[in-house]
Design a protein around this motif. Structure first.
Motif, mmCIF file in Angstrom:
data_model
loop_
_atom_site.group_PDB
_atom_site.id
_atom_site.type_symbol
_atom_site.label_atom_id
_atom_site.label_comp_id
_atom_site.label_asym_id
_atom_site.label_seq_id
_atom_site.Cartn_x
_atom_site.Cartn_y
_atom_site.Cartn_z
ATOM 1 N N GLY A 107 0.812 -1.212 0.000
ATOM 2 C CA GLY A 107 0.000 0.000 0.000
ATOM 3 C C GLY A 107 0.846 1.263 0.000
ATOM 4 N N MET A 108 1.907 1.284 0.804
ATOM 5 C CA MET A 108 2.771 2.461 0.853
ATOM 6 C C MET A 108 3.523 2.651 -0.455
ATOM 7 S SD MET A 108 4.262 2.554 4.763
ATOM 8 C CE MET A 108 4.690 0.805 4.833
ATOM 9 N N ALA A 109 3.918 1.566 -1.091
ATOM 10 C CA ALA A 109 4.618 1.682 -2.373
ATOM 11 C C ALA A 109 3.696 2.273 -3.438
ATOM 12 C CB ALA A 109 5.139 0.319 -2.815
ATOM 13 N N SER A 110 2.458 1.793 -3.476
ATOM 14 C CA SER A 110 1.500 2.332 -4.454
ATOM 15 C C SER A 110 1.198 3.794 -4.176
ATOM 16 C CB SER A 110 0.204 1.514 -4.426
ATOM 17 O OG SER A 110 0.443 0.164 -4.786
ATOM 18 N N GLY A 111 0.989 4.124 -2.897
ATOM 19 C CA GLY A 111 0.713 5.509 -2.546
ATOM 20 C C GLY A 111 1.863 6.434 -2.877
ATOM 21 N N ALA A 112 3.084 5.974 -2.630
ATOM 22 C CA ALA A 112 4.261 6.804 -2.925
ATOM 23 C C ALA A 112 4.403 7.038 -4.426
ATOM 24 C CB ALA A 112 5.518 6.150 -2.364
ATOM 25 N N LEU A 113 4.179 6.009 -5.223
ATOM 26 C CA LEU A 113 4.313 6.148 -6.671
ATOM 27 C C LEU A 113 3.265 7.116 -7.238
ATOM 28 C CD1 LEU A 113 5.064 2.466 -7.753
ATOM 29 C CD2 LEU A 113 6.627 4.427 -7.792
ATOM 30 N N TRP A 114 2.026 6.974 -6.799
ATOM 31 C CA TRP A 114 0.991 7.888 -7.269
ATOM 32 C C TRP A 114 1.291 9.325 -6.846
ATOM 33 C CZ3 TRP A 114 -2.493 7.340 -10.879
ATOM 34 C CH2 TRP A 114 -2.988 6.079 -11.202
ATOM 35 N N SER A 115 1.715 9.504 -5.599
ATOM 36 C CA SER A 115 1.973 10.857 -5.094
ATOM 37 C C SER A 115 3.133 11.508 -5.825
ATOM 38 C CB SER A 115 2.256 10.799 -3.586
ATOM 39 O OG SER A 115 1.134 10.319 -2.877
ATOM 40 N N VAL A 116 4.216 10.781 -6.010
ATOM 41 C CA VAL A 116 5.375 11.330 -6.712
ATOM 42 C C VAL A 116 5.012 11.659 -8.158
ATOM 43 C CG1 VAL A 116 7.690 10.812 -7.557
ATOM 44 C CG2 VAL A 116 7.072 10.234 -5.214
ATOM 45 N N GLY A 117 4.243 10.792 -8.786
ATOM 46 C CA GLY A 117 3.825 11.054 -10.161
ATOM 47 C C GLY A 117 2.993 12.325 -10.271
ATOM 48 N N TYR A 118 2.007 12.446 -9.397
ATOM 49 C CA TYR A 118 1.198 13.671 -9.387
ATOM 50 C C TYR A 118 2.058 14.897 -9.105
ATOM 51 C CZ TYR A 118 -3.500 11.592 -9.557
ATOM 52 O OH TYR A 118 -4.653 10.963 -9.957
ATOM 53 N N ALA A 119 2.964 14.793 -8.130
ATOM 54 C CA ALA A 119 3.788 15.939 -7.731
ATOM 55 C C ALA A 119 4.665 16.412 -8.882
ATOM 56 C CB ALA A 119 4.636 15.578 -6.512
ATOM 57 N N VAL A 128 4.214 16.042 -12.120
ATOM 58 C CA VAL A 128 3.401 16.641 -13.183
ATOM 59 C C VAL A 128 2.912 18.025 -12.770
ATOM 60 C CG1 VAL A 128 1.243 16.439 -14.477
ATOM 61 C CG2 VAL A 128 2.699 14.436 -14.155
ATOM 62 N N LEU A 129 2.404 18.155 -11.545
ATOM 63 C CA LEU A 129 1.848 19.437 -11.104
ATOM 64 C C LEU A 129 2.925 20.510 -10.962
ATOM 65 C CD1 LEU A 129 -0.693 18.126 -8.444
ATOM 66 C CD2 LEU A 129 -1.252 19.218 -10.617
ATOM 67 N N VAL A 130 4.077 20.152 -10.394
ATOM 68 C CA VAL A 130 5.156 21.130 -10.261
ATOM 69 C C VAL A 130 5.675 21.541 -11.638
ATOM 70 C CG1 VAL A 130 7.524 21.457 -9.454
ATOM 71 C CG2 VAL A 130 5.836 20.437 -7.943
ATOM 72 N N SER A 131 5.791 20.591 -12.539
ATOM 73 C CA SER A 131 6.250 20.913 -13.891
ATOM 74 C C SER A 131 5.290 21.850 -14.599
ATOM 75 C CB SER A 131 6.432 19.627 -14.705
ATOM 76 O OG SER A 131 7.383 18.774 -14.102
ATOM 77 N N LEU A 132 3.996 21.594 -14.481
ATOM 78 C CA LEU A 132 3.012 22.469 -15.107
ATOM 79 C C LEU A 132 3.031 23.861 -14.481
ATOM 80 C CD1 LEU A 132 -0.043 20.063 -15.531
ATOM 81 C CD2 LEU A 132 1.451 20.949 -17.320
ATOM 82 N N GLY A 133 3.163 23.899 -13.152
ATOM 83 C CA GLY A 133 3.218 25.194 -12.487
ATOM 84 C C GLY A 133 4.438 25.997 -12.894
ATOM 85 N N ALA A 134 5.598 25.344 -12.963
ATOM 86 C CA ALA A 134 6.827 26.032 -13.368
ATOM 87 C C ALA A 134 6.736 26.487 -14.821
ATOM 88 C CB ALA A 134 8.021 25.103 -13.171
ATOM 89 N N TRP A 135 6.174 25.648 -15.672
ATOM 90 C CA TRP A 135 6.028 26.008 -17.096
ATOM 91 C C TRP A 135 5.150 27.245 -17.238
ATOM 92 C CZ3 TRP A 135 1.599 26.234 -20.135
ATOM 93 C CH2 TRP A 135 1.816 26.396 -21.513
#
Length: 290
Positions: free
Chosen positions: A260-272, A274-281
């Motif tokens: 569960g923690m591995a899945s949660g970490a992967l989803w969170s890092v993926g979202y983070a 993408v969102l930081v990249s879009l914000g910086a762009w």
């Protein structure tokens, strides 16, 4: 012919954007802000309020007589149990608000103070400005995530003793193994809440109102939690940002379940990412007029 009495012109010192907006200065500004001091008071008072609430409560309502007991029923067993209950009670909302506050307020606060355009004219490269703001927000959030369990453990140890952690099924985890488990919990929470910080940051570069960025991130996480309760969505719920928010509880089982923690970490890092990249762009192309 040049006048020999005229002093030669002194060359101007070139600007050094890499030294602009030093991290130490940003950290000092963060510590002096009232919202940071308010967060500190909340973290300081929360364990004390919980101990006081349990003291005022009736011992007759100590949970079910048979079967597994929840975190709240076991909170008075030891300082470790109070710490686990505090994290359990804080994960769904309080920690989300704190992380959103630190990350979402970083850029729009400068705009609301009418200092953002002056920072960029200093000159501070936009990439460096965002990086410094994100680093300070991450350090502030991590400090809060570490301070809350450490302080709660100290308060709970004084109030309820330093016994082992007792799980809902009666299993116990003693010291010093429990310290390692708490470290896993804090690290996972930091990774899992990165999606909240990234979402607040991305909203922060779209608005000049800090409250809009912070409130927007919190509201979206609340919406995600509501959608997560709809079982008709099936496996689609696993992709929601807060679906694995409480997966850290698996670290407190006799045998740690990492799935569960591995899945949660992967989803969170993926979202983070993408969102930081879009914000910086967006911020690099934004016409800053405030």
């Amino acid at each position: 012919m040049a006048d020999p009495t005229t002093a030669p012109a002194t060359p101007t010192t070139p600007a050094r954007p890499r030294r602009a907006l030093p991290l130490r200065a940003e950290l000092r500004r963060q510590l002096r802000r009232r919202r940071t001091q308010a967060v500190g008071w909340v973290l300081l008072l929360l364990p004390l309020v919980l101990v006081g609430a349990f003291a005022l409560g009736s011992d007759d309502d100590g949970g079910p007589a048979t079967g597994a007991r929840g975190f709240v029923d076991l909170a008075q067993e030891s300082g470790a149990n109070l710490t686990v209950f505090t994290l359990f009670a804080s994960t769904g909302f309080l920690l989300v608000v704190l992380v959103a506050l630190f990350a979402g307020d970083a850029v729009p606060s400068e705009a609301s103070w009418s200092t953002l355009r002056y920072l960029l004219a200093a000159p501070v490269p936009r990439g460096r400005l965002l990086r410094q703001k994100l680093v300070v927000a991450a350090l502030s959030s991590l400090t809060a995530l570490v301070a809350l369990p450490v302080w709660t453990l100290l308060v709970g140890g004084v109030a309820y003793g330093w016994g082992p952690y007792v799980g809902p099924t009666g299993d116990q985890i003693g010291w010093p193994q429990l310290l390692g488990r708490f470290a896993v919990v804090v690290v996972y929470l930091a990774v899992q809440l990165s999606v909240v910080g990234a979402l607040a940051f991305a909203l922060g570069v779209l608005t000049d109102a800090p409250l809009a960025a912070v409130g927007g991130a919190v509201l979206l996480m609340i919406l995600s939690a509501i959608l997560d309760t709809i079982t008709a969505l099936g496996d689609l719920r696993q992709g929601l940002p807060g679906h694995y928010a409480f997966a850290w509880a698996d670290a407190l089982s006799p045998t740690v379940d990492w799935s569960g923690m591995a899945s949660g970490a992967l989803w969170s890092v993926g979202y983070a990412v993408v969102l930081v990249s879009l914000g910086a762009w967006h911020f690099r192309r934004k016409d800053v007029t405030s």
